[in-house]
Design a protein around this motif. Structure first.
Motif, PDB file in Angstrom:
ATOM      1  N   ALA A  69     107.273 121.137   3.843  1.00 54.25           N
ATOM      2  CA  ALA A  69     107.984 119.959   3.348  1.00 54.25           C
ATOM      3  C   ALA A  69     109.389 119.930   3.934  1.00 54.25           C
ATOM      4  O   ALA A  69     110.106 120.930   3.894  1.00 54.25           O
ATOM      5  CB  ALA A  69     108.062 119.982   1.821  1.00 54.25           C
ATOM      6  N   ALA A  70     109.744 118.799   4.500  1.00 53.19           N
ATOM      7  CA  ALA A  70     111.076 118.620   5.088  1.00 53.19           C
ATOM      8  C   ALA A  70     111.386 117.131   5.059  1.00 53.19           C
ATOM      9  O   ALA A  70     110.642 116.343   4.474  1.00 53.19           O
ATOM     10  CB  ALA A  70     111.112 119.177   6.512  1.00 53.19           C
ATOM     11  N   SER A  71     112.474 116.758   5.708  1.00 46.83           N
ATOM     12  CA  SER A  71     112.784 115.335   5.790  1.00 46.83           C
ATOM     13  C   SER A  71     113.064 114.960   7.240  1.00 46.83           C
ATOM     14  O   SER A  71     113.567 115.760   8.025  1.00 46.83           O
ATOM     15  CB  SER A  71     113.969 114.963   4.897  1.00 46.83           C
ATOM     16  OG  SER A  71     115.123 115.629   5.319  1.00 46.83           O
ATOM     17  N   LEU A  72     112.706 113.742   7.568  1.00 47.48           N
ATOM     18  CA  LEU A  72     112.903 113.195   8.904  1.00 47.48           C
ATOM     19  C   LEU A  72     113.595 111.854   8.725  1.00 47.48           C
ATOM     20  O   LEU A  72     113.019 110.932   8.120  1.00 47.48           O
ATOM     21  CB  LEU A  72     111.542 113.034   9.592  1.00 47.48           C
ATOM     22  CG  LEU A  72     111.515 112.456  10.987  1.00 47.48           C
ATOM     23  CD1 LEU A  72     112.279 113.362  11.954  1.00 47.48           C
ATOM     24  CD2 LEU A  72     110.068 112.317  11.459  1.00 47.48           C
ATOM     25  N   ARG A  73     114.847 111.777   9.155  1.00 51.61           N
ATOM     26  CA  ARG A  73     115.665 110.570   8.965  1.00 51.61           C
ATOM     27  C   ARG A  73     115.709 110.165   7.488  1.00 51.61           C
ATOM     28  O   ARG A  73     115.481 109.011   7.133  1.00 51.61           O
ATOM     29  CB  ARG A  73     115.156 109.431   9.829  1.00 51.61           C
ATOM     30  CG  ARG A  73     115.302 109.721  11.308  1.00 51.61           C
ATOM     31  CD  ARG A  73     114.899 108.508  12.146  1.00 51.61           C
ATOM     32  NE  ARG A  73     114.533 108.951  13.464  1.00 51.61           N
ATOM     33  CZ  ARG A  73     113.279 109.118  13.882  1.00 51.61           C
ATOM     34  NH1 ARG A  73     112.270 108.846  13.090  1.00 51.61           N
ATOM     35  NH2 ARG A  73     113.030 109.533  15.098  1.00 51.61           N
ATOM     36  N   ALA A  74     115.930 111.143   6.647  1.00 56.63           N
ATOM     37  CA  ALA A  74     116.059 110.984   5.191  1.00 56.63           C
ATOM     38  C   ALA A  74     114.750 110.625   4.490  1.00 56.63           C
ATOM     39  O   ALA A  74     114.736 110.371   3.300  1.00 56.63           O
ATOM     40  CB  ALA A  74     117.144 109.966   4.836  1.00 56.63           C
ATOM     41  N   MET A  75     113.640 110.634   5.218  1.00 56.41           N
ATOM     42  CA  MET A  75     112.339 110.366   4.614  1.00 56.41           C
ATOM     43  C   MET A  75     111.576 111.686   4.501  1.00 56.41           C
ATOM     44  O   MET A  75     111.433 112.413   5.486  1.00 56.41           O
ATOM     45  CB  MET A  75     111.530 109.383   5.471  1.00 56.41           C
ATOM     46  CG  MET A  75     112.155 107.996   5.559  1.00 56.41           C
ATOM     47  SD  MET A  75     112.279 107.161   3.974  1.00 56.41           S
ATOM     48  CE  MET A  75     110.578 106.920   3.583  1.00 56.41           C
ATOM     49  N   PRO A  76     111.088 112.019   3.310  1.00 55.47           N
ATOM     50  CA  PRO A  76     110.360 113.288   3.155  1.00 55.47           C
ATOM     51  C   PRO A  76     108.979 113.211   3.808  1.00 55.47           C
ATOM     52  O   PRO A  76     108.388 112.138   3.923  1.00 55.47           O
ATOM     53  CB  PRO A  76     110.224 113.433   1.637  1.00 55.47           C
ATOM     54  CG  PRO A  76     110.337 112.051   1.112  1.00 55.47           C
ATOM     55  CD  PRO A  76     111.205 111.284   2.068  1.00 55.47           C
ATOM     56  N   PHE A  77     108.499 114.374   4.259  1.00 57.02           N
ATOM     57  CA  PHE A  77     107.145 114.456   4.786  1.00 57.02           C
ATOM     58  C   PHE A  77     106.542 115.815   4.456  1.00 57.02           C
ATOM     59  O   PHE A  77     107.262 116.781   4.194  1.00 57.02           O
ATOM     60  CB  PHE A  77     107.090 114.190   6.302  1.00 57.02           C
ATOM     61  CG  PHE A  77     107.733 115.266   7.136  1.00 57.02           C
ATOM     62  CD1 PHE A  77     107.008 116.392   7.537  1.00 57.02           C
ATOM     63  CD2 PHE A  77     109.050 115.164   7.543  1.00 57.02           C
ATOM     64  CE1 PHE A  77     107.594 117.382   8.307  1.00 57.02           C
ATOM     65  CE2 PHE A  77     109.643 116.150   8.315  1.00 57.02           C
ATOM     66  CZ  PHE A  77     108.914 117.262   8.694  1.00 57.02           C
ATOM     67  N   LEU A  78     105.227 115.861   4.453  1.00 52.70           N
ATOM     68  CA  LEU A  78     104.464 117.095   4.307  1.00 52.70           C
ATOM     69  C   LEU A  78     103.614 117.257   5.554  1.00 52.70           C
ATOM     70  O   LEU A  78     103.007 116.302   6.021  1.00 52.70           O
ATOM     71  CB  LEU A  78     103.538 117.045   3.091  1.00 52.70           C
ATOM     72  CG  LEU A  78     104.182 117.069   1.727  1.00 52.70           C
ATOM     73  CD1 LEU A  78     103.113 116.853   0.651  1.00 52.70           C
ATOM     74  CD2 LEU A  78     104.902 118.370   1.493  1.00 52.70           C
ATOM     75  N   ALA A  79     103.577 118.472   6.084  1.00 48.73           N
ATOM     76  CA  ALA A  79     102.756 118.755   7.258  1.00 48.73           C
ATOM     77  C   ALA A  79     101.894 119.971   6.973  1.00 48.73           C
ATOM     78  O   ALA A  79     102.369 120.971   6.426  1.00 48.73           O
ATOM     79  CB  ALA A  79     103.639 119.013   8.475  1.00 48.73           C
ATOM     80  N   LEU A  80     100.637 119.873   7.338  1.00 48.34           N
ATOM     81  CA  LEU A  80      99.720 120.994   7.212  1.00 48.34           C
ATOM     82  C   LEU A  80     100.082 122.051   8.254  1.00 48.34           C
ATOM     83  O   LEU A  80     100.379 121.716   9.401  1.00 48.34           O
ATOM     84  CB  LEU A  80      98.282 120.513   7.449  1.00 48.34           C
ATOM     85  CG  LEU A  80      97.209 121.592   7.476  1.00 48.34           C
ATOM     86  CD1 LEU A  80      97.047 122.215   6.099  1.00 48.34           C
ATOM     87  CD2 LEU A  80      95.895 121.008   7.962  1.00 48.34           C
TER      88      LEU A  80
END
Length: 140
Positions: free
Chosen positions: A21-32
């Motif tokens: 879990a991190a953020s990209l341009r202030a948008m959170p994302f989840l990556a497998l």
């Protein structure tokens, strides 16, 4: 290493995959991601094609996994999360072997691995009951 962090790392070592879990341009994302635990650090292998690794490098990220789908009857269910700074890493040959074979494709593209490392700075462990945690505290 405090007991909670030891427990978190121990539990991470019992699974193969988790969610970054991190953020990209202030948008959170989840990556497998596929992970291994080496000397208290969590090494990740994920697909370069999504570009998520660029958002993670040098940033504080969260990584988590659980046994919700694999717990047997009567076995405690748990989830674990770690938080720490994410860095690029080039795994050794023996570490690459621990990851096992890479998938051939990810989202229809040839899988292009990128490896990251997280040194846990903070961790949480949650379980359906505290029997699992008491058991691990005695064995650590």
């Amino acid at each position: 290493m405090p007991i909670d962090e030891e427990l978190a790392v121990e539990l991470l070592g019992r699974t193969d995959h988790g969610r970054l879990a991190a953020s990209l341009r202030a948008m959170p994302f989840l990556a497998l991601a596929r992970h291994i635990v080496v000397d208290g650090r969590v090494l990740l292998r994920l697909h370069r094609g999504c570009g998520y690794h660029r958002a993670c490098l040098g940033s504080v990220v969260a990584y988590g996994t659980d046994n919700l789908a694999s717990a047997g009857p009567g076995e405690s269910v748990w989830s674990v999360q770690i938080v720490g700074r994410c860095e690029a890493v080039e795994p050794t040959e023996s570490q690459r072997e621990l990851f096992g074979p890479a998938p051939r494709f990810m989202d229809g593209e040839p899988f292009d691995p990128v490896h990251l490392s997280i040194e846990p700075q903070f961790s949480t462990v949650h379980s359906a009951d505290d029997a699992m945690e008491r058991q691990f505290r005695r064995t650590l």
